[in-house]
Design a protein around this motif. Structure first.
Motif, short mmCIF file in Angstrom:
data_model
loop_
_atom_site.label_atom_id
_atom_site.label_comp_id
_atom_site.label_asym_id
_atom_site.label_seq_id
_atom_site.Cartn_x
_atom_site.Cartn_y
_atom_site.Cartn_z
N HIS A 44 0.84 -1.20 0.00
CA HIS A 44 0.00 0.00 0.00
C HIS A 44 0.88 1.25 0.00
N GLY A 45 1.83 1.32 0.91
CA GLY A 45 2.72 2.48 1.00
C GLY A 45 3.54 2.69 -0.27
N VAL A 109 -6.04 3.51 -2.42
CA VAL A 109 -5.25 2.30 -2.68
C VAL A 109 -5.82 1.23 -1.77
N ALA A 110 -6.28 0.14 -2.37
CA ALA A 110 -7.01 -0.89 -1.63
C ALA A 110 -6.20 -2.17 -1.55
N ASP A 111 -5.69 -2.44 -0.36
CA ASP A 111 -5.00 -3.70 -0.12
C ASP A 111 -5.98 -4.61 0.62
N GLU A 112 -6.39 -4.19 1.81
CA GLU A 112 -7.35 -4.96 2.62
C GLU A 112 -8.75 -4.37 2.58
N THR A 113 -8.94 -3.27 1.86
CA THR A 113 -10.21 -2.54 1.91
C THR A 113 -10.91 -2.45 0.56
N THR A 114 -10.65 -3.37 -0.33
CA THR A 114 -11.18 -3.29 -1.69
C THR A 114 -12.70 -3.19 -1.71
N ILE A 115 -13.40 -4.03 -0.99
CA ILE A 115 -14.87 -4.02 -1.00
C ILE A 115 -15.40 -2.69 -0.50
N GLN A 116 -14.85 -2.17 0.61
CA GLN A 116 -15.29 -0.89 1.15
C GLN A 116 -15.01 0.25 0.17
N ALA A 122 -17.07 4.68 -2.87
CA ALA A 122 -17.54 5.11 -4.19
C ALA A 122 -18.87 5.85 -4.04
N LYS A 123 -19.73 5.37 -3.18
CA LYS A 123 -21.01 6.05 -2.94
C LYS A 123 -20.77 7.44 -2.33
N THR A 137 -5.85 -1.47 -6.92
CA THR A 137 -5.63 -2.75 -6.25
C THR A 137 -4.36 -3.38 -6.84
N GLN A 138 -3.97 -4.53 -6.32
CA GLN A 138 -2.79 -5.21 -6.85
C GLN A 138 -3.03 -5.73 -8.26
#
Length: 184
Positions: A44-45, A109-116, A122-123, A137-138
């Protein structure tokens, strides 16, 4: 008999007072009344660093500041605003509020938070009227455009080997340059 658990919803002003008083011992953000921890791992960093280094800066400011959005106080990994933009308000003593027309790009940047990030944030960002929102994401970069009250009208996935247009310029950047290599 099981008792229902009532979840406490923080107001923006309560969260700001607590934050300014040093109540949180780690980085957090306020999302729809809930306090979410902000976790930044190595990938992420590294990816945020690459974004900050590569996003064009002519006529804009690239920042990592909190972006007050409705009653939430999300911490996007970076976002871009017009260089001459002036805040339209403030939250507490340290946070500026910006007009949506001055916010050109918001990036998570979504590593562990992709769904959120793909759904809840996004909302939030779409409701605020921010014109372009990226979730990195990766595997891909998801570009959201056409803000509406429920999020965004359009989401396009840019995979490794492709290029993504930078919305406030007439250039595109390679996704492989923006997404840090996967950890070994």
């Amino acid at each position: 008999m099981t008792q229902p658990v009532l979840a406490y919803r923080w107001s923006r002003s309560e969260f700001v007072r607590a934050s300014e008083a040093g109540a949180f011992d780690h980085r957090v953000e306020l999302i729809e009344g809930e306090i979410w921890p902000v976790v930044i791992g190595s990938w992420h960093g590294d990816t945020v660093g690459q974004l900050l280094a590569l996003l064009p800066r002519s006529g804009v400011r690239v920042t990592t500041a909190t972006l007050p959005t409705g009653e939430s106080l999300p911490d996007p990994d970076c976002w871009v605003r017009r260089a001459g933009a002036e805040p339209i308000g403030s939250v507490g003593s340290r946070l500026s509020v910006w007009d949506a027309s001055d916010v050109l790009l918001v990036v998570e940047v979504a590593d562990e938070t992709t769904i959120q990030d793909l759904n809840v944030k996004a909302k939030l960002y779409g409701q605020a009227g921010y014109p372009v929102y990226w979730v990195v994401t990766q595997e891909a970069i998801y570009e959201h455009t056409g803000p509406i009250s429920t999020g965004y009208r359009t989401r396009v996935e840019y995979l490794h080997g492709e290029s993504i247009p930078v919305p406030y310029t007439d250039i595109a950047l390679a996704t492989d340059d923006l997404i840090a290599p996967r950890p070994v």
